[in-house]
Scaffold this motif. Structure first.
Motif, PDB file in Angstrom:
ATOM      1  N   GLN A  84      65.954 -34.017  56.990  1.00  0.00           N
ATOM      2  CA  GLN A  84      65.527 -32.753  57.580  1.00  0.00           C
ATOM      3  C   GLN A  84      66.717 -31.867  57.945  1.00  0.00           C
ATOM      4  OE1 GLN A  84      63.634 -31.774  61.721  1.00  0.00           O
ATOM      5  NE2 GLN A  84      62.023 -32.692  60.462  1.00  0.00           N
ATOM      6  N   GLN A  85      67.802 -32.483  58.405  1.00  0.00           N
ATOM      7  CA  GLN A  85      68.982 -31.701  58.778  1.00  0.00           C
ATOM      8  C   GLN A  85      69.566 -30.964  57.576  1.00  0.00           C
ATOM      9  OE1 GLN A  85      68.228 -34.642  59.924  1.00  0.00           O
ATOM     10  NE2 GLN A  85      68.464 -34.623  62.151  1.00  0.00           N
ATOM     11  N   VAL A 122      64.919 -40.571  46.275  1.00  0.00           N
ATOM     12  CA  VAL A 122      63.493 -40.237  46.356  1.00  0.00           C
ATOM     13  C   VAL A 122      63.077 -40.136  47.822  1.00  0.00           C
ATOM     14  CG1 VAL A 122      61.174 -41.169  45.987  1.00  0.00           C
ATOM     15  CG2 VAL A 122      62.826 -41.164  44.106  1.00  0.00           C
ATOM     16  N   ARG A 123      62.412 -39.026  48.175  1.00  0.00           N
ATOM     17  CA  ARG A 123      62.033 -38.790  49.567  1.00  0.00           C
ATOM     18  C   ARG A 123      60.530 -38.578  49.770  1.00  0.00           C
ATOM     19  NH1 ARG A 123      65.915 -41.087  49.912  1.00  0.00           N
ATOM     20  NH2 ARG A 123      67.930 -40.448  50.788  1.00  0.00           N
ATOM     21  N   ALA A 124      59.747 -38.665  48.684  1.00  0.00           N
ATOM     22  CA  ALA A 124      58.282 -38.688  48.762  1.00  0.00           C
ATOM     23  C   ALA A 124      57.796 -39.530  47.599  1.00  0.00           C
ATOM     24  CB  ALA A 124      57.694 -37.279  48.690  1.00  0.00           C
ATOM     25  N   VAL A 125      56.814 -40.388  47.867  1.00  0.00           N
ATOM     26  CA  VAL A 125      56.339 -41.329  46.852  1.00  0.00           C
ATOM     27  C   VAL A 125      54.834 -41.192  46.681  1.00  0.00           C
ATOM     28  CG1 VAL A 125      56.032 -43.765  46.271  1.00  0.00           C
ATOM     29  CG2 VAL A 125      58.212 -42.974  47.223  1.00  0.00           C
ATOM     30  N   GLY A 126      54.417 -40.721  45.509  1.00  0.00           N
ATOM     31  CA  GLY A 126      53.003 -40.711  45.158  1.00  0.00           C
ATOM     32  C   GLY A 126      52.572 -42.112  44.767  1.00  0.00           C
ATOM     33  N   LEU A 127      51.566 -42.631  45.431  1.00  0.00           N
ATOM     34  CA  LEU A 127      51.178 -44.025  45.206  1.00  0.00           C
ATOM     35  C   LEU A 127      50.615 -44.249  43.812  1.00  0.00           C
ATOM     36  CD1 LEU A 127      49.564 -44.966  48.650  1.00  0.00           C
ATOM     37  CD2 LEU A 127      51.947 -45.217  47.894  1.00  0.00           C
ATOM     38  N   ASN A 159      57.202 -46.363  55.407  1.00  0.00           N
ATOM     39  CA  ASN A 159      57.247 -46.138  56.851  1.00  0.00           C
ATOM     40  C   ASN A 159      58.621 -46.492  57.414  1.00  0.00           C
ATOM     41  OD1 ASN A 159      54.556 -45.364  56.839  1.00  0.00           O
ATOM     42  ND2 ASN A 159      53.799 -47.332  57.578  1.00  0.00           N
ATOM     43  N   LYS A 160      59.132 -47.632  57.008  1.00  0.00           N
ATOM     44  CA  LYS A 160      60.430 -48.096  57.498  1.00  0.00           C
ATOM     45  C   LYS A 160      61.551 -47.143  57.106  1.00  0.00           C
ATOM     46  CE  LYS A 160      63.692 -51.955  57.025  1.00  0.00           C
ATOM     47  NZ  LYS A 160      63.958 -53.250  56.333  1.00  0.00           N
ATOM     48  N   GLU A 161      61.468 -46.596  55.886  1.00  0.00           N
ATOM     49  CA  GLU A 161      62.524 -45.738  55.354  1.00  0.00           C
ATOM     50  C   GLU A 161      62.317 -44.260  55.675  1.00  0.00           C
ATOM     51  OE1 GLU A 161      65.301 -46.602  53.856  1.00  0.00           O
ATOM     52  OE2 GLU A 161      64.909 -48.758  53.832  1.00  0.00           O
ATOM     53  N   LEU A 306      65.272 -38.261  59.003  1.00  0.00           N
ATOM     54  CA  LEU A 306      66.272 -37.594  59.799  1.00  0.00           C
ATOM     55  C   LEU A 306      67.647 -38.178  59.508  1.00  0.00           C
ATOM     56  CD1 LEU A 306      64.380 -37.474  63.217  1.00  0.00           C
ATOM     57  CD2 LEU A 306      64.464 -35.717  61.436  1.00  0.00           C
ATOM     58  N   GLU A 307      68.663 -37.399  59.777  1.00  0.00           N
ATOM     59  CA  GLU A 307      70.029 -37.836  59.532  1.00  0.00           C
ATOM     60  C   GLU A 307      70.373 -39.002  60.473  1.00  0.00           C
ATOM     61  OE1 GLU A 307      73.862 -35.227  58.440  1.00  0.00           O
ATOM     62  OE2 GLU A 307      73.135 -34.963  60.475  1.00  0.00           O
ATOM     63  N   ASN A 308      71.025 -40.021  59.927  1.00  0.00           N
ATOM     64  CA  ASN A 308      71.404 -41.183  60.748  1.00  0.00           C
ATOM     65  C   ASN A 308      72.504 -40.814  61.740  1.00  0.00           C
ATOM     66  OD1 ASN A 308      69.603 -42.865  59.420  1.00  0.00           O
ATOM     67  ND2 ASN A 308      71.080 -43.377  57.825  1.00  0.00           N
TER      68      ASN A 308
END
Length: 308
Positions: A84-85, A122-127, A159-161, A306-308
């Motif tokens: 997001q940053q 990859v930042r969005a995953v279509g199932l 969810n974790k990532e 979000l940025e770590n």
């Protein structure tokens, strides 16, 4: 400023060896993109079903390579968006590129393959796409089965990532299974079933579930998802926008054009450079605040990583 959550440029770069800088083959190329109001474009890895199963993951890796080597790295004004940053940091003269996955058929039943794609950006995953895979049935399967145990494992990883779970193309049962399990939910490209009945569009029940979960969903420019008219016009698309707003989706809504995934187009909305025609019409019917939310704010505010 506009953010577009779905296009299939990578398929054409891989399949047709199109030139991203400037090509009549592409509805989204760099030349058109720079002329458009689109600030951030999402590029989907979509591997066609006809590619042999044993080759699908390698093709997905090739598309990820093309994203970085043909779209991002050659052009100083194009920035890879990882979190997001990164969206907030984009300068006035910069464009943002997001990598997404359309369909988990490419990973088979190997979670490590999904981990590798996430590591590549990859930042969005279509199932699913329209067919069944090891995760879930797609909307094109008659049996309409929901999430498998492996599908639950996939969502747990997302969810974790802090990765969006994209519910476009999924079966009806799979949609509601995923809504219950996923933390970060989107439906990147689809319209409203009650405005025009197409199996890929969202029912009232699905819209309400997305709104209740504060998800993000994108209006798509696929003409045969929009209207049954021979010539589909921008005003037909506005009916879907208004319907989503009326159903409480003002803070969830955005754009997911599906450019380069379509050959037929809405009149005066034939490629990314035609976005001003859409924005001009949108300005006639919606408030400035609504337009800002739909154009970019909802997407930025809901971008999960979000940025770590």
């Amino acid at each position: 400023m506009v953010i577009d959550a779905h296009c299939d440029v990578l398929l054409k770069l891989w399949q047709d060896h199109a030139d991203f800088e400037s090509s009549e083959q592409l509805q989204v190329d760099l030349k058109k993109w720079r002329k458009s109001p689109v600030k951030v474009q999402c590029f989907a890895i979509f591997v066609p079903e006809e590619v042999p199963k044993e080759e699908q993951f390698d093709v997905a890796l090739e598309m990820a390579r093309l994203f970085h080597e043909k779209i991002v790295e050659p052009y100083p004004d194009v920035q890879f968006i990882s979190n997001q940053q990164d969206l907030h940091r984009l300068g006035d003269d910069q464009l943002g590129a997001v990598l997404t996955l359309e369909g988990c058929h490419v990973i088979g039943n190997d979670i490590d393959k999904l981990k590798q794609l996430i590591s590549l950006g990859v930042r969005a995953v279509g199932l699913t796409w329209n067919q069944a895979n090891a995760v879930c049935d797609g909307i094109g399967e008659k049996r309409g089965a929901g999430l498998t145990r492996f599908g639950e494992e996939v969502i747990d990883l997302l969810n974790k990532e802090s990765i969006w779970t994209d519910l476009s193309h999924i079966s009806y049962q799979g949609f509601f299974d995923a809504i219950e399990r996923a933390r970060y939910i989107m439906a990147s490209h689809g319209n409203a079933m009650e405005v025009y009945p197409h199996r890929r569009n969202l029912s009232d029940e699905q819209i309400q579930a997305l709104v209740n979960r504060d998800a993000w969903f994108g209006i798509t420019f696929v003409p045969y998802f929009t209207s049954g008219k021979k010539i589909v016009e921008i005003n037909d698309l506005l009916k879907h926008i208004q319907y989503f707003i009326d159903k409480g989706g003002e803070n969830c809504l955005g754009f997911g054009s599906d450019f380069d995934g379509i050959s037929d187009t809405i009149d005066r909305l034939e490629d990314i450079a035609d976005y001003p025609n859409l924005i001009e019409e949108v300005n006639r019917y919606f408030t400035n605040e609504q337009i800002e939310k739909i154009s970019y704010r909802n997407f930025i505010e809901k971008f999960p990583r979000l940025e770590n």
